[in-house]
Write a protein that holds these residues in place. Structure first.
Motif, PDB file in Angstrom:
ATOM      1  N   ASP A 170      90.637 -32.111  30.174  1.00 53.28           N
ATOM      2  CA  ASP A 170      91.281 -33.327  30.664  1.00 53.28           C
ATOM      3  C   ASP A 170      92.592 -32.998  31.388  1.00 53.28           C
ATOM      4  OD1 ASP A 170      90.860 -36.497  29.948  1.00 53.28           O
ATOM      5  OD2 ASP A 170      92.956 -36.016  30.319  1.00 53.28           O
ATOM      6  N   ARG A 185      78.194 -49.094  28.873  1.00 57.73           N
ATOM      7  CA  ARG A 185      79.552 -49.531  28.508  1.00 57.73           C
ATOM      8  C   ARG A 185      79.736 -51.051  28.485  1.00 57.73           C
ATOM      9  NH1 ARG A 185      84.510 -45.828  28.971  1.00 57.73           N
ATOM     10  NH2 ARG A 185      83.636 -43.857  28.316  1.00 57.73           N
ATOM     11  N   VAL A 186      78.621 -51.786  28.547  1.00 53.65           N
ATOM     12  CA  VAL A 186      78.722 -53.239  28.406  1.00 53.65           C
ATOM     13  C   VAL A 186      78.498 -53.581  26.933  1.00 53.65           C
ATOM     14  CG1 VAL A 186      77.644 -55.450  29.018  1.00 53.65           C
ATOM     15  CG2 VAL A 186      77.959 -53.659  30.760  1.00 53.65           C
ATOM     16  N   LEU A 187      79.244 -54.549  26.438  1.00 52.70           N
ATOM     17  CA  LEU A 187      79.138 -54.915  25.022  1.00 52.70           C
ATOM     18  C   LEU A 187      77.688 -55.207  24.649  1.00 52.70           C
ATOM     19  CD1 LEU A 187      80.690 -55.514  22.398  1.00 52.70           C
ATOM     20  CD2 LEU A 187      81.011 -57.852  23.201  1.00 52.70           C
ATOM     21  N   ARG A 231      89.461 -31.007  38.099  1.00 54.80           N
ATOM     22  CA  ARG A 231      89.907 -31.812  36.971  1.00 54.80           C
ATOM     23  C   ARG A 231      89.449 -33.267  37.097  1.00 54.80           C
ATOM     24  NH1 ARG A 231      96.284 -33.169  35.748  1.00 54.80           N
ATOM     25  NH2 ARG A 231      95.984 -34.322  33.807  1.00 54.80           N
ATOM     26  N   GLU A 256      83.717 -46.468  35.166  1.00 53.65           N
ATOM     27  CA  GLU A 256      84.366 -45.417  34.374  1.00 53.65           C
ATOM     28  C   GLU A 256      83.303 -44.680  33.569  1.00 53.65           C
ATOM     29  OE1 GLU A 256      87.040 -47.412  31.721  1.00 53.65           O
ATOM     30  OE2 GLU A 256      85.433 -48.436  30.668  1.00 53.65           O
ATOM     31  N   ALA A 267      76.505 -47.132  24.853  1.00 51.70           N
ATOM     32  CA  ALA A 267      77.913 -47.403  24.565  1.00 51.70           C
ATOM     33  C   ALA A 267      78.795 -46.325  25.197  1.00 51.70           C
ATOM     34  CB  ALA A 267      78.122 -47.453  23.057  1.00 51.70           C
ATOM     35  N   GLY A 268      80.081 -46.547  25.147  1.00 52.69           N
ATOM     36  CA  GLY A 268      81.016 -45.587  25.730  1.00 52.69           C
ATOM     37  C   GLY A 268      80.805 -44.183  25.179  1.00 52.69           C
ATOM     38  N   HIS A 269      80.645 -44.077  23.897  1.00 51.29           N
ATOM     39  CA  HIS A 269      80.274 -42.816  23.255  1.00 51.29           C
ATOM     40  C   HIS A 269      78.956 -43.038  22.523  1.00 51.29           C
ATOM     41  CE1 HIS A 269      84.564 -42.153  24.005  1.00 51.29           C
ATOM     42  NE2 HIS A 269      84.296 -40.870  23.962  1.00 51.29           N
TER      43      HIS A 269
END
Lengths: 659, 659
Positions: A189, A94-96, A256, A26, A101-103
């Motif tokens: 989006d 995106r892994v802890l 999209r 993702e 990070a995600g953002h």
């Protein structure tokens, strides 16, 4: 300069990003693929930085405001050679625990200037950085501070009202070294931008006095030329870069699904064929990587020259600059504050809460020349301007920003100033208007930025303006926010202490909360110690026997508590008053101190002109609470306190019925 | 039509307003004096209303968005003859209990459509009213619904980002029956508008496809003509009315002090001389009052004709219209919902929280044709569109608004729709974005409007998007807000119950809060009763002996609580799980029920993936809490729950150490 062309360098961003997103399963491919050419032009041709010294104070600032497309900035920083963003980090997108990070999350040592992802915040931060730059440029001279601030911005940032506040104010203040690169990809989006947006966006910028250009966002040379023109124009600049979202992956490009759709190995393979990319996942051909690394260090000579200029500064200016960049306050900054505190205790100084705060901020501004203040069209009602000249398009030495009725921009620009460094950003408005900037306060707390938010007119004590303007749930709502100190002083002495705490607190923002109505003196004896620094303390101990009741209060209600205590003591009921200006600091005290202050053996009653929520932590399930259980009303202050029963009589009654 | 000229009628507003403000000792004279001519033109020449029937459903709506100048609307309504606003009320301006509060407070029976005073809110409400009108006009036909919505707006409303969101969206949706009258007086609280605003304001409106005119705001005939043109243009219209603030009082006219400065008897006397006003304070010469009263009833024939058209409706359409205007749901609206609830209990329906809410809103939208939905560019991630067509410039029958990334406009437009009546307004976004619209939620709560706010992605359970997108303090912050039901269901059964509560709750807004991650079935047996309606209830009683522990939980953490209970029961520790989907409803239960559910004799531990604040009310000072004590992080959901220790093991341990 390297012979690798910019389009190829941009493709390196695309493949790193798509590989990481595919691996993570993702992560918004649309922006990194779409805006790769724009940011390649910026990073290789214009951005003044040195990946070998990410904290170089005079670096250009770059903010990716459309933070959901975070793989873009991670790819840029990795390619440019920021050490902390090695390929293993990219693979852990995106892994802890990953830097990816995600953002994007603020980490200036690896090139991430601010945390972004809530739309509109990043561009507002950038505007704040541009204010800080303009101010320091004027003060320290262009040999020390002279840089641009760039923000990559998506449609969402411009749809947000915050976006327009920033456009209007940056145009008004003529922040000419602020450049927005708009990733104009026509897709959101929900899909086609025309589902929700028909604005003539360049027209909106022009109406606010911006320099506007429109270019092909996949032509890096054109983008670079436009940035060149932008830098030369005295107005803030917006470059509308027309792009295809998800550029490079045939299945998603321009659609999209590119916005946040999942990518498969088939997609990345198809892109490799489509763009003729020779390398395996997460591998960058040596020549291309070399060109990027060269770009990442091309600022080094300029940085060294700057360091030499800093080294050549006269001793006084050097001390000032070092102090500013390290965030240290000047020697003796607190002398006037401490004198005020002593004077207040000895003279029984009573005054309107907001006026006391204005007096204190006035003396602090005098002692701390890097303190910048401002309010959203409430100068007269908050009194935090005083001796300060306005920061304007023509006077960069001014230290008070007239924000207009734009609370949200103020809050997020303060964050940008704090992230920039070198200034102490302060903004003031009514407590009830803080809701308009609550996302800014949250972002300051999340980023750990030392912003001083001042909120006046803090309760029904605002009186006849009525319930729209009477915060009843705001103290609770702010106390719920992690990493925010909520300080609500009871009188002028505590106000001085709370401002002292605010000035020295570095790990996050503070909310300094002041009444409109007069604060009666509560502390009549001078203490060297900053008692508010304990969060809560025994203001008046029980007399004539062991304590039978503890009355807890903050701010303007401490006077109510003291009067209730007087009544109880007259009835031979030994009662103490505990002033609690800051719950968060009280929680940091040791258990012994806390239990001595609270004394669970005694009856506990709290009084605060706000909702009860949270007070059970201190009064227990069976304690009493005197405050608000709904919204306020329009009326005089005495009428309101009587109507809502926030009176010494009621507090004393709540004690008595529990004895 | 009366022979009294409009300027004289406008002066009646001026004198009533200044007399009331002088008497009250405060109250923003600038707007009532400055905009008296504008609103006189509107009320006497255009506004469709009948003071004898303020609730006439097809009246034009008028919103004074610059609510600080509230004496303007009170004067207008008094002069027009609204019964509840007699001269005694005017004299009690700003006195506790008066209809003439500091800022206008919703009271449609006396002509106040919405509460205003927080800048930008009123114009957003107006845009929402215009959406409701367009929708009902299309559905019921112009013989039943066909009216304009007017808003008086000051600079502050347009400086606020919310203002631009409204401008952009109203232009996009081509809300042609929306007319803004801008009191363009060049003065703000800080003084000269140029301190903080350089926008080409007409240009901003034009860039968003508005019809724009500029007129002399002291020439009521010109204003009336402009309104005429505005009504005929298919676009929303903005009429920039250049005025002098505080017009009529020589000492303050055109100056900053007019904005909110105090007036003296000398000022009102000087104004009497200056404007040649013959009457004593609070007296209106009979001819002028007569002209006003005539204007206030001039809509009567139109209203009567409308009533005849309503009376002539066929029975089915009449039933529908009566139902809509009274806010009653259609017969059988809840059949599918109740069937879903039964099915969910029997089948063990597990699904993502937001998906469950989408399923439910889909079936409700099918059953309730007046339900309007929408989201700020999160259609795909919130799933509340489904079968609904978009409400667009070309399709007024659509029931889903693509708000774009404009949360604040969405929130405040929902309030406007609710205030208009005839529709059931619903809006959905991520919980973390609710901060951008928190002022709207507060205004809905303050006004008691039945708006359905749906907030999904409610915790760290959003996962890798990270802390920007992970609400940890939002449940506490919303629970602190008076008159808001915060509903956080544990599974599909509770979700149906919570939506049932939401649909029937009429006295204020609800916040329906849903997870992103799957909600495991908690309720495996069908109950006819709406157990969530109790706020909290025993979901699983302790077994094998008297209850020794109570585990309290909401939403996705109810599954954690159930698993912890299983562990404890396996150790022969009788433990109960209490599900608490709505604290506010639980507080309304009788003491006996509350004490049976909570059972203070047992150990109490709460689990919620959010901050602790407020839970002490239910767990006491010595209870346990498992949740968040800071911001979240970017990572997978299992990693995050493990990192932050929100696990059954930890809950069970918190119980054990207290036994």
């Amino acid at each position: 300069m390297s012979s690798v062309d910019l389009k190829t360098m941009a493709n390196a961003i695309r493949f790193l990003s798509m590989d990481a997103i595919e691996r993570a399963g993702e992560g918004h491919p649309g922006t990194p693929l779409g805006a790769a050419d724009i940011t390649t032009a910026l990073f290789t041709r214009h951005l003044k930085f040195d990946a070998g010294d990410p904290l170089w104070f005079d670096r250009d600032r770059f903010v990716q405001s459309n933070g959901h497309g975070s793989m873009l900035i991670y790819s840029l920083l990795h390619l440019a050679g920021y050490e902390k963003l090695g390929i293993e980090e990219i693979k852990r997108f995106r892994v802890l625990g990953s830097h990816c990070a995600g953002h994007p999350e603020i980490d200036q040592a690896c090139g991430i200037e601010v945390t972004t992802g809530l739309l509109g915040q990043g561009i507002a931060n950038a505007a704040g950085m541009a204010v800080a730059e303009a101010f320091l440029n004027r003060w320290l001279g262009p040999e020390i501070v002279d840089h641009y601030t760039y923000a990559l911005v998506g449609d969402g940032c411009l749809e947000e009202g915050l976006g327009q506040e920033v456009i209007s104010l940056a145009g008004h203040l003529r922040l000419g070294k602020l450049v927005f690169l708009w990733d104009d990809n026509l897709i959101t989006d929900d899909g086609d931008i025309r589902l929700a947006l028909s604005d003539d966006m360049p027209g909106r910028f022009r109406a606010s006095n911006w320099h506007v250009q429109e270019v092909d966002g996949h032509d890096p040379q054109a983008v670079a030329l436009a940035i060149d023109r932008a830098k030369r124009d005295p107005r803030p600049s917006m470059i509308a870069c027309r792009t295809a979202i998800g550029r490079g992956i045939p299945r998603v490009e321009g659609l999209r699904i590119a916005h946040s759709g999942r990518l498969s190995a088939d997609d990345t393979e198809a892109a490799r064929r489509h763009l003729d990319w020779p390398a395996a996942p997460f591998e960058i051909p040596a020549g291309i990587l070399g060109a990027w690394r060269e770009a990442g260090r091309r600022g080094e000579p300029e940085r060294r020259a700057w360091q030499e200029r800093v080294a050549a500064l006269g001793p006084e200016k050097r001390r000032t600059f070092d102090r500013l960049r390290e965030g240290r306050l000047p020697d003796g900054w607190d002398a006037a504050l401490r004198a005020f505190k002593r004077r207040a205790a000895e003279s029984g100084h009573a005054d309107h809460g907001y006026k006391i705060s204005g007096d204190l901020s006035d003396m602090l501004a005098e002692a701390v020349p890097e303190m910048l203040s401002g309010a959203p069209d409430l100068e007269g009602a908050t009194l935090h301007k005083r001796g300060l000249a306005a920061f304007t398009a023509d006077d960069r030495g001014g230290r008070y920003v007239h924000y207009g009725v734009r609370e949200h921009a103020m809050g997020s620009m303060l964050n940008g100033m704090a992230a920039h460094g070198g200034v102490v950003p302060t903004g003031v408005t009514y407590l009830v208007f803080s809701d308009y900037m609550r996302p800014s306060v949250r972002m300051a707390a999340l980023m750990g930025l030392p912003v001083k938010f001042v909120f006046t007119h803090d309760s029904i004590g605002i009186g006849t303006n009525g319930p729209t303007h009477q915060p009843v749930e705001f103290l609770a709502a702010f106390r719920a926010m992690p990493n925010l100190l909520v300080l609500r002083p009871a009188d002028a002495v505590e106000a001085a202490e709370c401002w002292e705490i605010a000035m020295t607190h570095r790990s996050g923002p503070v909310a300094l909360v002041f009444s409109r109505q007069p604060l009666e003196p509560a502390r009549r004896r001078h203490d060297e110690e900053n008692l508010a620094g304990r969060g809560a303390y025994v203001l008046a101990e029980a007399e004539g026997g062991p304590r039978r009741a503890t009355i807890l209060a903050t701010g303007s209600e401490v006077a109510v508590a003291l009067e209730a205590r007087r009544m109880l003591q007259a009835e031979k009921i030994p009662a103490a008053v505990v002033s609690m200006p800051c719950w968060e600091l009280f929680e940091q005290q040791d258990a012994d101190y806390r239990s001595r202050v609270m004394d669970r053996a005694a009856v506990r009653v709290a009084v605060e002109a706000a909702v009860r929520q949270g007070w059970e932590r201190y009064i227990g399930e069976d304690g009493g609470f005197v405050g608000m259980d709904g919204f306020g009303a329009s009326g005089s202050v005495p009428d309101l306190y009587a109507r809502f029963g926030i009176t010494p009589e009621r507090v004393a009654a709540e004690v008595r019925k529990r004895l």
